[in-house]
Each structure stands twice: as C-alpha cells, then as structure tokens.
Enzyme design. Structure first.
Site, PDB file in Angstrom:
ATOM      1  N   PRO A  47      50.429  31.465  39.499  1.00 42.30           N
ATOM      2  CA  PRO A  47      49.067  32.009  39.495  1.00 42.30           C
ATOM      3  C   PRO A  47      48.925  33.446  38.985  1.00 42.30           C
ATOM      4  O   PRO A  47      48.536  34.355  39.733  1.00 42.30           O
ATOM      5  CB  PRO A  47      48.650  31.880  40.955  1.00 42.30           C
ATOM      6  CG  PRO A  47      49.931  32.030  41.704  1.00 42.30           C
ATOM      7  CD  PRO A  47      50.968  31.350  40.851  1.00 42.30           C
ATOM      8  N   CYS A  48      49.164  33.643  37.711  1.00 45.71           N
ATOM      9  CA  CYS A  48      49.013  34.977  37.119  1.00 45.71           C
ATOM     10  C   CYS A  48      47.554  35.436  37.153  1.00 45.71           C
ATOM     11  O   CYS A  48      47.285  36.634  37.077  1.00 45.71           O
ATOM     12  CB  CYS A  48      49.581  35.015  35.708  1.00 45.71           C
ATOM     13  SG  CYS A  48      48.938  33.754  34.602  1.00 45.71           S
TER      14      CYS A  48
END
Length: 168
Positions: free
Chosen positions: A131-132
């Site tokens: 989850p950047c």
C-alpha cells in the site's frame, strides 16, 4: 477466450466494480508470486490467467467491496535490497491509516532517508497490495503516486469509508 498459463508467465486484468475512475489494473505473476499490480490504460497484452492471478482478482473484489483490509498473496517484487525493505515497511501500514515518508525512514532506521524512501515508494511494482498509497508528506499532503494523485486520493477515501465520485 483466455487459457490458463503456467504461473511463471501469468498475466490478467482487473477492473474495480463501481470504481471507473480507477481504470484498469494489470496483474502479473510468476512461480514465486505476484510480480506486478499496475494501473494501465488498456489491455496491451493477451490475458494469461493462472490460479494465482485468479486469487488476486478475488481478493481485489473483496477489497473493493469493503470486506478485505489485508491481502494474503505471495509477493515477488523485483528491486534492490533497500527497495524491498521499504516495500516490506509499507506492508505494515494498517488499512485506513497513513504514514509519512519520514516515519517510514525512521522505522527502517534510516535517519534523514525520506527522499530515499520516497524514491523506493515510487518504484513499488505492486500497487494497492503493497500500500504505497498510504504514504503521505510529513505535513499531511498527498504527494507522489505512480498511479496518479487522483487514484491515491480515491484509494485513501475508499479505505476511510468515503465514496469518491471522480478523480481530480
């Protein structure tokens, strides 16, 4: 009609339901795990689905319907040791929460390494699953996202339980 591929060269596409603003997502996998989750404009290659890409599609269905908060997929991103350390740190950010680049650098014991973390974050080949989109500037601003700031905003709003209508 698509045929099932061997895991070492699997490729499939996913379009989130009720999220036209996000567009199309390409999923690649090899015999080690998922190697790519990327936003794309079109199906630029013929799909070669596998059991693993089907599993990823199912988990995306659950994520976008609000019933999944964490992905359970084998991952095989290609990158440097530092990039992989950053990507592993990203995976620890809980659903619906954010961290700053500085906080990730601190977590990695890389004092002053915000820019290096930002660069590694930008090279993340496995969007959403790693989850950047949950990494923001120290001042709370949404900064940088390979898929575009609008998609980052949409994903964060989705995780917050809001219903975004359009990308900016």
């Amino acid at each position: 009609m698509t045929t099932e591929a061997s895991p070492h060269d699997a490729l499939d596409y996913y379009r989130p339901p009720h999220a036209d603003a996000l567009g199309l997502i390409r999923v690649r996998a090899d015999d080690e795990g998922i190697t790519e989750v990327e936003f794309v404009a079109t199906e630029d290659e013929a799909p070669r689905p596998s059991a693993l890409t089907a599993r990823a599609r199912q988990q995306f269905d659950e994520y976008f319907s609000g019933t999944r908060q964490a992905f359970d997929l084998p991952l095989a991103p290609q990158g440097t040791d530092f990039q992989r350390r950053v990507w592993d740190a990203l995976a620890t950010i809980p659903f619906g929460e954010t961290r700053s680049y500085a906080e990730i650098a601190e977590q990695l014991r890389c004092k002053g390494g915000q820019r290096a973390v930002g660069a590694a974050n930008g090279k993340n080949p496995i969007a959403i699953v790693v989850p950047c989109h949950r990494v923001i500037g120290s001042d709370g601003r949404l900064t940088g996202y390979a898929g575009g700031i609008g998609r980052k905003q949409w994903l964060l709003a989705h995780e917050a339980g809001e219903i975004p209508l359009l990308l900016e």
